[in-house]
Write a protein that holds these residues in place. Structure first.
Motif, short mmCIF file in Angstrom:
data_model
loop_
_atom_site.label_atom_id
_atom_site.label_comp_id
_atom_site.label_asym_id
_atom_site.label_seq_id
_atom_site.Cartn_x
_atom_site.Cartn_y
_atom_site.Cartn_z
N PRO A 85 0.82 -1.21 0.00
CA PRO A 85 0.00 0.00 0.00
C PRO A 85 0.86 1.26 0.00
O PRO A 85 1.84 1.36 0.73
N SER A 91 -3.65 3.44 -0.36
CA SER A 91 -2.83 3.52 0.85
C SER A 91 -3.16 2.38 1.82
O SER A 91 -2.55 2.30 2.88
N SER A 92 -4.11 1.51 1.44
CA SER A 92 -4.48 0.43 2.34
C SER A 92 -4.46 -0.97 1.71
O SER A 92 -4.42 -1.96 2.42
N GLU A 93 -4.48 -1.06 0.39
CA GLU A 93 -4.51 -2.36 -0.29
C GLU A 93 -3.28 -2.55 -1.17
O GLU A 93 -2.84 -1.61 -1.83
#
Length: 152
Positions: free
Chosen positions: A73, A130-132
């Motif tokens: 990410p 930003s998360s995956e």
């Protein structure tokens, strides 16, 4: 007259003492608020895992290489080139933003692909999330012995 001078001197001394006394007993101004230290971190880079590297028996001097490129990410590859390799990239997971020098930025999602001509300058490759994580399958047809990636 002398009495006035003495009175004036006493008055001046009293005022000075009062001023000194006031500053000594006045509360000290509060310290300015502490500023939190800000540190800059470069985004994490991608990791490349070569799956297969094999000379092409019917094309002397050329090598076929396939690799999985994992983008954590928020990660971004440094600008780079692939020498004189022909490059094919296929998005396995996530969303990747890519740009070749002189071309517009493109965004690719799982199932989409692109090619890069020999000598291309890859100025942007990043995971948009930003998360995956994001993942590519990349195939190179390169000159045998050439590195498949050279950072600027």
């Amino acid at each position: 007259m002398i009495g006035m001078r003495v009175s004036g001197a006493v008055l001046a001394a009293g005022m000075a003492a009062g001023a000194v006394g006031w500053t000594a007993t006045a509360p000290r101004p509060a310290d300015p608020p502490a500023v939190a230290a800000v540190t800059w971190q470069e985004p994490p880079e991608e990791t490349v895992s070569v799956l297969l590297e094999q000379a092409l028996p019917n094309v002397p001097g050329k090598t076929f290489t396939s690799a999985i490129v994992d983008f954590p990410p928020g990660s971004r590859a440094v600008p780079h080139r692939h020498g004189q390799a022909f490059v094919y990239a296929y998005v396995l997971d996530g969303t990747v933003r890519s740009q070749l020098e002189g071309q517009p930025v493109q965004t690719y999602t799982a199932g989409q692909n692109w090619v890069e001509p020999p000598g291309a300058h890859h100025v942007l490759t990043e995971n948009t999330s930003s998360s995956e994580p994001a993942k590519l399958l990349v195939v190179f047809i390169s000159n045998t012995g050439d590195p498949i990636r050279v950072a600027d």
